[in-house]
Scaffold this active site. Structure first.
Site, PDB file in Angstrom:
ATOM      1  N   TYR A 145      19.349  23.729  60.706  1.00 42.53           N
ATOM      2  CA  TYR A 145      20.303  24.276  59.736  1.00 42.53           C
ATOM      3  C   TYR A 145      21.570  24.754  60.438  1.00 42.53           C
ATOM      4  CZ  TYR A 145      21.927  27.133  55.789  1.00 42.53           C
ATOM      5  OH  TYR A 145      22.667  27.681  54.766  1.00 42.53           O
ATOM      6  N   LYS A 149      25.404  23.335  59.893  1.00 43.47           N
ATOM      7  CA  LYS A 149      26.465  24.213  59.400  1.00 43.47           C
ATOM      8  C   LYS A 149      27.568  24.411  60.438  1.00 43.47           C
ATOM      9  CE  LYS A 149      24.829  25.073  55.280  1.00 43.47           C
ATOM     10  NZ  LYS A 149      25.569  24.660  54.062  1.00 43.47           N
TER      11      LYS A 149
END
Length: 239
Positions: A145, A149
């Site tokens: 993640y 991002k």
């Protein structure tokens, strides 16, 4: 002035709050959702729901064509669709690592590339990418993640340099822990540990992220591009 706005992952959480904010301001809003039913409150406010999986290029193209047919060329894109598949690295499968990057980063690439087509012709546009405070400070169990991002930051800033001369701004918002389904999936102990690191001492509200996105899409933010804007209660300060 009413603008044509497309929000990916607009059926819940931050995307949902952002759609409501734009709709209440009188804009023409289309929202994509991957599965389930379109939120009734968005439909009641005139938002156009479009089923779309951003990992499928053909569905992205169809979503844009549907939004354009109803509202005209997309003038504001909010790339918000995202998933998590948390695990410690030693237990993480390649499938889970790749799936998160495919949705969160490659999906944003697909929609941004499609949106710039009409924005370049119009010599005007706004692109807002929804990243995360995790991209700045890191988080154990979220290497996939965080990578996806953080990638949005490099992608967005590079794109801002590419198309800024055509009147198009590209900015990145990095929310901290926010009161969404994703945050509610955390156990109480983990939530308390994260909140304990937040100088403001609480998690964020989706509406607080939405108001920042709305500002970056407005004429008031016409001279802001390539910015990383934290809306995280101060948890990532210094990064």
């Amino acid at each position: 002035m009413s603008r044509s706005i497309l929000i990916t992952g607009g059926n819940r959480g931050i995307g949902h709050a952002t759609a409501l904010a734009f709709a209440e301001a009188g804009h023409k809003v289309a929202v994509t959702y991957r599965s389930g039913e379109a939120p009734a409150d968005l439909v009641e406010r005139g938002c156009l729901p479009v089923q779309c999986d951003v990992t499928v290029a053909e569905q992205v193209e169809l979503a844009f064509k549907t939004a354009e047919a109803a509202h005209g060329p997309v003038e504001v894109l909010v790339a918000n669709a995202g998933i998590t598949r948390d695990s410690l690295l030693l237990r993480m499968s390649e499938e889970d690592f790749a799936a998160v990057l495919e949705t969160n980063l490659v999906g944003a690439f697909r929609v941004a590339k499609r949106a710039t087509r009409s924005m370049l012709r119009a010599r005007h546009g706004r692109i807002v990418l929804i990243s995360s405070a995790v991209a700045l400070k890191g988080e154990a169990g979220q290497t996939n993640y965080a990578a996806s991002k953080a990638g949005l930051i490099g992608f967005g800033r590079s794109l801002a340099r590419e198309i800024g001369s055509r009147g198009i701004t590209v900015n990145i918002v990095t929310p901290g822990l926010t009161d969404t389904d994703m945050a509610r999936a955390l156990d109480e102990e983990r939530t308390a540990a994260i909140v304990g690191q937040v100088p403001l001492g609480r998690i964020g509200r989706p509406e607080e992220i939405a108001s920042t996105v709305a500002f970056l899409a407005s004429d008031a933010a016409a001279y802001i591009t390539g910015a990383v804007v934290p809306v995280d209660g101060g948890i990532s300060m210094g990064h």
